[in-house]
Write a protein that holds these residues in place. Structure first.
Motif, mmCIF file in Angstrom:
data_model
loop_
_atom_site.group_PDB
_atom_site.id
_atom_site.type_symbol
_atom_site.label_atom_id
_atom_site.label_comp_id
_atom_site.label_asym_id
_atom_site.label_seq_id
_atom_site.Cartn_x
_atom_site.Cartn_y
_atom_site.Cartn_z
ATOM 1 N N GLU A 6 1.864 6.087 -2.297
ATOM 2 C CA GLU A 6 0.749 5.236 -1.879
ATOM 3 C C GLU A 6 0.095 4.644 -3.115
ATOM 4 N N ARG B 139 0.808 -1.216 0.000
ATOM 5 C CA ARG B 139 0.000 0.000 0.000
ATOM 6 C C ARG B 139 0.845 1.272 0.000
ATOM 7 N N SER B 140 1.880 1.330 0.842
ATOM 8 C CA SER B 140 2.646 2.569 0.918
ATOM 9 C C SER B 140 4.104 2.283 1.221
#
Length: 242
Positions: free
Chosen positions: A222, A206-207
């Motif tokens: 992100e 995700r990030s």
């Protein structure tokens, strides 16, 4: 008066058969961060077929050499993937990953879920079969492996987890979740999904945060939620930003 000349593009048009350029989350003189799609292997496999390494020429943006991978993601895993644009950048990135100074957060939808809302998984790992080094097992005598987890939502027998790998072992998150009794949804190796025709691995890088340059803010990116994860995440309470 002579009309101004058209603005010259900062790089020539190049073939981009996999559509990588629109998936860039970050680009500067040294680092690229790509939102890798699920199902795309980063390296060529024995069966051939499209792969990321053979298509990195689309991301040169005027430099004489293709960018190179600073780390890897499994074929089935979507999300943030870091590339270095030149040798000096790759050396710096390798050092950051080696020192565990890169902060990575993954989202996973798991079957069942932990009783606690957050915690730490400390389970050492080793290859299950020396001939298949990517296939891992829990082994008290193996390499140390640590994962932090936090529950982001629950619903309908599933749990939405944020996972932060403190160490970076092969298949660490997938094996750790399975060993704790809540395999990642759609995992055909460590879970209950079929080898073919399953719902797809519900794991997203995700990030990511890279403290690349001293005295400058970390590079952060992100990734978007892939379509195959959207429905199960919604059942667990995820609502995309408008």
């Amino acid at each position: 008066m002579q009309a101004p000349s058209p603005t010259k593009p900062d790089h020539p048009s190049v073939p981009d058969p996999l559509g990588l350029i629109p998936r860039l989350l970050h680009r500067d003189a040294s680092v690229l961060i790509l939102d890798k799609p699920a199902g795309l292997p980063v390296h060529k496999g024995p069966g051939g077929g499209p792969n990321l390494a053979d298509n990195l020429g689309a991301l040169r943006f005027g430099l004489p050499r293709d960018p190179e991978l600073a780390h890897r993601l499994d074929k089935e895993t979507a999300g943030c993937l870091v590339l270095g644009r030149h040798h000096k950048a790759l050396v710096r990135l390798a050092d950051l990953f080696k020192r565990n100074e890169v902060k990575k957060t993954y989202w996973a939808v798991v079957e069942g879920g932990p009783a606690e809302d957050e915690g730490t998984i400390d389970l050492a790992m080793s290859p299950r079969d020396p001939k298949r080094g990517w296939w891992m097992k829990i082994d008290p005598q193996g390499q140390k492996a640590t994962t932090l987890f936090r529950v982001l939502g629950r619903g309908e027998g599933r749990t939405w987890l944020a996972l932060e790998p403190v160490t970076g072992r092969t298949h660490q998150l997938r094996l750790h979740c399975q060993a704790m009794g809540y395999p990642i949804l759609g995992d055909p190796i460590y879970g209950s999904a079929p080898r073919h025709g399953g719902p797809g691995l519900h794991l997203l890088a995700r990030s990511i945060s890279l403290p690349f340059a001293p005295n400058k803010p970390a590079i952060a990116a992100e990734a978007t939620v892939p379509s195959h994860m959207a429905a199960e995440l919604a059942k667990c309470g995820f609502a995309p930003s408008p």
